[in-house]
Design a protein around this motif. Structure first.
Motif, PDB file in Angstrom:
ATOM      1  N   VAL A 260      33.820  40.032  56.730  1.00 57.45           N
ATOM      2  CA  VAL A 260      33.828  39.681  58.176  1.00 57.45           C
ATOM      3  C   VAL A 260      34.390  40.832  59.170  1.00 57.45           C
ATOM      4  O   VAL A 260      33.879  41.475  59.691  1.00 57.45           O
ATOM      5  CB  VAL A 260      34.596  38.620  58.456  1.00 57.45           C
ATOM      6  CG1 VAL A 260      34.492  38.126  59.939  1.00 57.45           C
ATOM      7  CG2 VAL A 260      34.001  37.311  57.694  1.00 57.45           C
ATOM      8  N   GLN A 261      35.893  41.011  58.806  1.00 57.51           N
ATOM      9  CA  GLN A 261      36.519  42.250  59.570  1.00 57.51           C
ATOM     10  C   GLN A 261      37.779  42.295  59.082  1.00 57.51           C
ATOM     11  O   GLN A 261      38.534  41.542  58.528  1.00 57.51           O
ATOM     12  CB  GLN A 261      36.729  41.768  61.217  1.00 57.51           C
ATOM     13  CG  GLN A 261      37.127  42.900  62.031  1.00 57.51           C
ATOM     14  CD  GLN A 261      37.573  42.376  63.363  1.00 57.51           C
ATOM     15  OE1 GLN A 261      38.645  41.610  63.566  1.00 57.51           O
ATOM     16  NE2 GLN A 261      36.897  42.884  64.221  1.00 57.51           N
ATOM     17  N   ASN A 262      38.283  43.723  58.845  1.00 55.16           N
ATOM     18  CA  ASN A 262      39.549  43.949  58.341  1.00 55.16           C
ATOM     19  C   ASN A 262      40.835  43.211  58.660  1.00 55.16           C
ATOM     20  O   ASN A 262      40.854  42.993  59.910  1.00 55.16           O
ATOM     21  CB  ASN A 262      39.918  45.355  58.450  1.00 55.16           C
ATOM     22  CG  ASN A 262      41.114  46.024  57.737  1.00 55.16           C
ATOM     23  OD1 ASN A 262      41.342  45.524  56.774  1.00 55.16           O
ATOM     24  ND2 ASN A 262      41.845  46.831  58.537  1.00 55.16           N
ATOM     25  N   ASN A 263      41.359  42.564  57.381  1.00 48.70           N
ATOM     26  CA  ASN A 263      42.607  41.969  57.857  1.00 48.70           C
ATOM     27  C   ASN A 263      42.494  40.639  58.895  1.00 48.70           C
ATOM     28  O   ASN A 263      43.466  40.328  59.122  1.00 48.70           O
ATOM     29  CB  ASN A 263      43.671  42.803  58.549  1.00 48.70           C
ATOM     30  CG  ASN A 263      44.175  43.966  57.667  1.00 48.70           C
ATOM     31  OD1 ASN A 263      44.002  43.692  55.918  1.00 48.70           O
ATOM     32  ND2 ASN A 263      45.118  44.805  57.781  1.00 48.70           N
ATOM     33  N   TYR A 264      41.297  40.093  58.928  1.00 44.28           N
ATOM     34  CA  TYR A 264      41.232  38.940  59.640  1.00 44.28           C
ATOM     35  C   TYR A 264      41.698  37.715  59.127  1.00 44.28           C
ATOM     36  O   TYR A 264      42.117  37.702  57.699  1.00 44.28           O
ATOM     37  CB  TYR A 264      39.726  38.679  60.177  1.00 44.28           C
ATOM     38  CG  TYR A 264      39.183  37.739  59.027  1.00 44.28           C
ATOM     39  CD1 TYR A 264      38.865  36.331  59.128  1.00 44.28           C
ATOM     40  CD2 TYR A 264      38.402  38.245  58.128  1.00 44.28           C
ATOM     41  CE1 TYR A 264      38.332  35.515  58.146  1.00 44.28           C
ATOM     42  CE2 TYR A 264      37.568  37.474  57.168  1.00 44.28           C
ATOM     43  CZ  TYR A 264      37.474  35.914  57.239  1.00 44.28           C
ATOM     44  OH  TYR A 264      36.997  35.439  56.345  1.00 44.28           O
ATOM     45  N   PRO A 333      52.869  36.698  60.525  1.00 41.85           N
ATOM     46  CA  PRO A 333      54.271  36.353  61.251  1.00 41.85           C
ATOM     47  C   PRO A 333      54.514  37.297  62.300  1.00 41.85           C
ATOM     48  O   PRO A 333      54.155  38.455  62.161  1.00 41.85           O
ATOM     49  CB  PRO A 333      55.212  36.573  60.012  1.00 41.85           C
ATOM     50  CG  PRO A 333      54.514  37.336  59.054  1.00 41.85           C
ATOM     51  CD  PRO A 333      53.082  37.371  59.105  1.00 41.85           C
ATOM     52  N   VAL A 334      55.292  36.646  63.244  1.00 47.17           N
ATOM     53  CA  VAL A 334      55.801  37.490  64.372  1.00 47.17           C
ATOM     54  C   VAL A 334      57.196  37.953  64.226  1.00 47.17           C
ATOM     55  O   VAL A 334      57.433  38.967  64.912  1.00 47.17           O
ATOM     56  CB  VAL A 334      55.578  36.559  65.893  1.00 47.17           C
ATOM     57  CG1 VAL A 334      54.243  36.220  65.885  1.00 47.17           C
ATOM     58  CG2 VAL A 334      56.701  35.348  65.619  1.00 47.17           C
ATOM     59  N   ASP A 335      57.986  37.400  63.157  1.00 42.09           N
ATOM     60  CA  ASP A 335      59.268  37.968  62.959  1.00 42.09           C
ATOM     61  C   ASP A 335      59.638  37.321  61.695  1.00 42.09           C
ATOM     62  O   ASP A 335      58.936  36.697  61.004  1.00 42.09           O
ATOM     63  CB  ASP A 335      60.171  37.735  64.022  1.00 42.09           C
ATOM     64  CG  ASP A 335      60.270  36.200  64.275  1.00 42.09           C
ATOM     65  OD1 ASP A 335      60.174  35.266  63.374  1.00 42.09           O
ATOM     66  OD2 ASP A 335      60.682  35.744  65.561  1.00 42.09           O
ATOM     67  N   ARG A 336      60.859  37.798  61.258  1.00 43.23           N
ATOM     68  CA  ARG A 336      61.218  37.416  59.688  1.00 43.23           C
ATOM     69  C   ARG A 336      61.483  35.900  59.683  1.00 43.23           C
ATOM     70  O   ARG A 336      60.989  35.312  58.643  1.00 43.23           O
ATOM     71  CB  ARG A 336      62.461  37.973  59.396  1.00 43.23           C
ATOM     72  CG  ARG A 336      63.121  37.602  57.937  1.00 43.23           C
ATOM     73  CD  ARG A 336      64.379  38.442  57.727  1.00 43.23           C
ATOM     74  NE  ARG A 336      65.023  38.012  56.584  1.00 43.23           N
ATOM     75  CZ  ARG A 336      64.572  38.292  55.276  1.00 43.23           C
ATOM     76  NH1 ARG A 336      63.600  39.231  55.016  1.00 43.23           N
ATOM     77  NH2 ARG A 336      65.203  37.743  54.144  1.00 43.23           N
ATOM     78  N   GLU A 337      61.934  35.320  60.824  1.00 42.36           N
ATOM     79  CA  GLU A 337      62.300  33.832  60.708  1.00 42.36           C
ATOM     80  C   GLU A 337      60.743  33.048  60.702  1.00 42.36           C
ATOM     81  O   GLU A 337      60.810  32.188  59.862  1.00 42.36           O
ATOM     82  CB  GLU A 337      62.777  33.380  61.983  1.00 42.36           C
ATOM     83  CG  GLU A 337      62.934  31.932  62.040  1.00 42.36           C
ATOM     84  CD  GLU A 337      63.582  31.464  63.431  1.00 42.36           C
ATOM     85  OE1 GLU A 337      63.991  30.311  63.568  1.00 42.36           O
ATOM     86  OE2 GLU A 337      63.938  32.294  64.387  1.00 42.36           O
ATOM     87  N   GLY A 372      42.081  36.442  46.506  1.00 39.53           N
ATOM     88  CA  GLY A 372      41.688  37.506  47.223  1.00 39.53           C
ATOM     89  C   GLY A 372      42.967  38.603  47.227  1.00 39.53           C
ATOM     90  O   GLY A 372      42.477  39.881  47.348  1.00 39.53           O
ATOM     91  N   VAL A 373      44.264  38.422  47.485  1.00 35.35           N
ATOM     92  CA  VAL A 373      45.135  39.085  47.818  1.00 35.35           C
ATOM     93  C   VAL A 373      46.442  38.708  46.987  1.00 35.35           C
ATOM     94  O   VAL A 373      46.638  37.960  46.173  1.00 35.35           O
ATOM     95  CB  VAL A 373      45.763  39.251  49.159  1.00 35.35           C
ATOM     96  CG1 VAL A 373      44.485  39.564  50.166  1.00 35.35           C
ATOM     97  CG2 VAL A 373      45.909  37.321  49.542  1.00 35.35           C
ATOM     98  N   THR A 374      47.227  39.972  46.869  1.00 35.10           N
ATOM     99  CA  THR A 374      48.130  40.086  45.900  1.00 35.10           C
ATOM    100  C   THR A 374      49.371  38.793  45.856  1.00 35.10           C
ATOM    101  O   THR A 374      49.856  38.662  46.966  1.00 35.10           O
ATOM    102  CB  THR A 374      49.108  41.336  46.130  1.00 35.10           C
ATOM    103  OG1 THR A 374      48.121  42.507  45.386  1.00 35.10           O
ATOM    104  CG2 THR A 374      50.190  41.617  44.868  1.00 35.10           C
ATOM    105  N   ARG A 382      54.153  43.975  53.707  1.00 32.74           N
ATOM    106  CA  ARG A 382      52.870  43.541  53.359  1.00 32.74           C
ATOM    107  C   ARG A 382      52.390  42.154  53.794  1.00 32.74           C
ATOM    108  O   ARG A 382      52.260  41.249  52.902  1.00 32.74           O
ATOM    109  CB  ARG A 382      52.755  43.851  52.037  1.00 32.74           C
ATOM    110  CG  ARG A 382      52.942  45.354  51.502  1.00 32.74           C
ATOM    111  CD  ARG A 382      52.560  45.454  49.857  1.00 32.74           C
ATOM    112  NE  ARG A 382      52.909  46.976  49.508  1.00 32.74           N
ATOM    113  CZ  ARG A 382      52.042  47.893  49.627  1.00 32.74           C
ATOM    114  NH1 ARG A 382      50.773  47.841  50.013  1.00 32.74           N
ATOM    115  NH2 ARG A 382      52.417  48.976  49.434  1.00 32.74           N
ATOM    116  N   THR A 383      52.317  41.858  54.841  1.00 27.67           N
ATOM    117  CA  THR A 383      52.439  40.564  55.536  1.00 27.67           C
ATOM    118  C   THR A 383      50.750  40.168  54.999  1.00 27.67           C
ATOM    119  O   THR A 383      50.490  38.786  55.466  1.00 27.67           O
ATOM    120  CB  THR A 383      52.716  40.342  56.933  1.00 27.67           C
ATOM    121  OG1 THR A 383      51.860  41.292  57.863  1.00 27.67           O
ATOM    122  CG2 THR A 383      54.102  40.563  56.940  1.00 27.67           C
ATOM    123  N   ASP A 384      49.724  40.955  55.087  1.00 37.63           N
ATOM    124  CA  ASP A 384      48.477  40.504  54.824  1.00 37.63           C
ATOM    125  C   ASP A 384      48.359  39.983  53.411  1.00 37.63           C
ATOM    126  O   ASP A 384      47.508  39.202  53.204  1.00 37.63           O
ATOM    127  CB  ASP A 384      47.596  41.574  54.994  1.00 37.63           C
ATOM    128  CG  ASP A 384      46.114  40.895  54.956  1.00 37.63           C
ATOM    129  OD1 ASP A 384      45.630  40.308  55.793  1.00 37.63           O
ATOM    130  OD2 ASP A 384      45.279  41.593  54.039  1.00 37.63           O
TER     131      ASP A 384
END
Length: 520
Positions: A260-264, A333-337, A372-374, A382-384
């Motif tokens: 589809v698109q990178n990192n969607y 995520p927008v922040d660590r919390e 799909g991801v690790t 590495r939030t993706d």
């Protein structure tokens, strides 16, 4: 008439279904058509060379398998229709236990419709469990190459071994599919493809590293339409080694992001596509995914929604859960919390329940998540990957502790990695719950190297037992006693497809003793 592919400026879900859906008749006839259906299909000449995209099989069961071909005498025709006339065409198929077809076990007809880019997905039923078969297609006087497939063992049947490979990330423009040339010669009962079958980027001078290759100007734009997705699949599928591997064994396929698109994730674009338009992009991308791969009808999208998570049981030996880590995930995520919020999910609650129930109730010796991801904890930024969803990962690890011999198969990162999954990644001395086998890319990233700038992030963890950045695949053999994994690499891919293959690492995981025992 071909469906409209360009969305209007504004639209709702009903519009998605109208623009991106396929008639129920076309879907049904693409799986199975009667003699009367074939006779009622208007005749007319069909161009020569209709099997230009090869043949394939996939999604096997104990007595069934899905076959696939897409008629395309001119695979790279700019309009995405492969040089086919815009009318339905009957396609006959045959399945035999004999490569020379002296005995035909099953035969039938499917109708290749322009609505589905002249792809057919016949479901062949009534086959014997755990048996090798051969198949072919006919259109008029033209006969396809012969493909090999294999059904799964009967439910609960004692199974002495199962050999499979994992592959991912095949950016055609970055190099030759040398890995597939070798993989097609391996002992194989199945191939698990773990995402990034195509890439959506425009192809040009800066990223066309495959020596001797060139592309027409229409390949230079980033993909936005159904026709462009169809054309991109066709470009990648013209590779002879990919076609040969598809014709060697049944594939079980899932997607990652570049289909589809990178990192969607879910309905969210990382690259500025509006929330109004992005679901349409996802709808046409999912549609093209179904059209171009040997998938069961259950995966056919309904507008921007598709169910590709599904399960395959290999007798009593193994249960494979094929996952979707894109469509249902929460936003980055927008922040660590936010990152550590217990409510965040990678799979979505419905898929989580389906997976955990299937694991805890599994009678199989080995229980596999093809993902799909690790999963392994590497770095918080590495939030993706599952690092961006630590609470969801903790639930996954806990579910793994309820089942026998859990294994995760992963792609995405363009590196070979072998890792032990810990009960608590913050404590490397905590119990090992299972293993994660990450296959490198087939071509994405070019030649690669044994080490690179990311190596320290991975090898700092004692549970990471291998890191290698060259191209290749992972070959596995399961028995009731052990899982043997061989990480296979080719030293180059950009110059040509002639590179030799070798094993860079081999591990044994004994049943009942999760971990990675390195072997020479």
């Amino acid at each position: 008439m071909a469906p409209t592919d360009t969305p209007p400026p504004t639209f709702d879900r009903r519009t998605f279904l109208r623009l991106s859906g396929v008639s129920s008749a076309a879907l049904a006839l693409g799986v199975a058509a009667s003699d009367a259906d074939a006779a009622a299909t208007p005749g007319g000449p069909v161009p020569d060379g209709v099997f230009g995209l090869g043949i394939a099989s996939g999604d096997p069961g104990p007595g069934s398998v899905v076959l696939w071909t897409r008629l395309a005498p001119e695979p790279l025709a700019a309009d995405g229709h492969g040089g086919m006339p815009l009318r339905p065409v009957p396609v006959r198929w045959e399945v035999s236990p004999d490569e020379r077809f002296r005995v035909v076990a099953r035969r039938g007809t499917a109708i290749a419709s322009p609505e589905l880019a002249h792809a057919v997905h016949p479901l062949v039923e009534g086959l014997e469990p755990g048996r090798e078969y051969f198949y072919r297609f006919r259109v008029g006087r033209e006969v396809s190459p012969v493909g090999r497939t294999k059904t799964l063992p009967a439910a609960g049947a004692s199974t002495s071994s199962f050999s499979f490979a994992t592959a991912s990330c095949q950016a055609w423009y970055h190099g030759h599919f040398s890995a597939y040339r070798h993989l097609a010669n391996e002992e194989l009962d199945a191939v698990f493809f773990l995402g990034d079958y195509i890439y959506e980027y425009g192809i040009g001078e800066s990223n066309l590293w495959r020596a001797g290759a060139s592309v027409a100007p229409e390949h230079g734009a980033e993909i936005e339409t159904l026709e462009q997705f169809r054309l991109r699949y066709a470009l990648f599928k013209t590779d002879p080694h990919l076609q040969a591997l598809h014709a060697t064994a049944p594939w079980m396929v899932t997607w990652d992001d570049h289909e589809v698109q990178n990192n969607y994730g879910a309905d969210g674009s990382r690259y500025g596509i509006s929330t109004e338009h992005f679901p349409h992009l996802r709808a046409v991308a999912y549609r093209a995914f179904y059209e171009n791969l040997p998938l069961s009808l259950s995966t056919m999208p309904d507008g921007p929604d598709s169910t590709v998570f599904r399960r395959f049981d290999v007798g009593s030996l193994a249960r494979f859960n094929v996952l979707d880590t894109r469509q249902f995930r929460d936003a980055p995520p927008v922040d660590r919390e936010d990152q550590y919020d217990e409510r965040r999910s990678m799979l979505g609650r419905q898929q989580e329940r389906w997976l955990y129930e299937g694991m805890s109730g599994s009678p199989a010796t080995w229980n596999v998540a093809a993902n799909g991801v690790t999963v392994s904890a590497i770095t918080e930024d590495r939030t993706d990957q599952w690092d961006g969803y630590p609470a969801a990962r903790a639930r996954l690890i806990e579910a793994m502790r309820t089942t026998s011999n859990p294994v995760v198969l992963t792609g995405d990162i363009h590196r070979h990695v072998a890792s032990e999954l810990k009960a608590d990644f913050a404590d490397p001395d905590s119990p090992t719950v299972g293993v994660e086998l990450i296959c490198t890319s087939v071509a994405s990233g070019g030649d690669g190297a044994p080490t690179d700038g990311y190596t320290p992030d991975w090898v700092q963890h004692p549970y990471v037992k291998l890191y290698d950045g060259r191209r290749g695949y992972v070959h596995c053999r399961m028995t009731p006693d052990e899982l043997t994994s061989r990480f296979r690499i080719v030293p180059w891919i950009e110059a040509d497809a002639d590179a030799p293959v070798r094993t860079t690492a081999r591990f044994v995981t004994p049943a009942g003793a999760p971990g990675l025992e390195g072997q020479e």
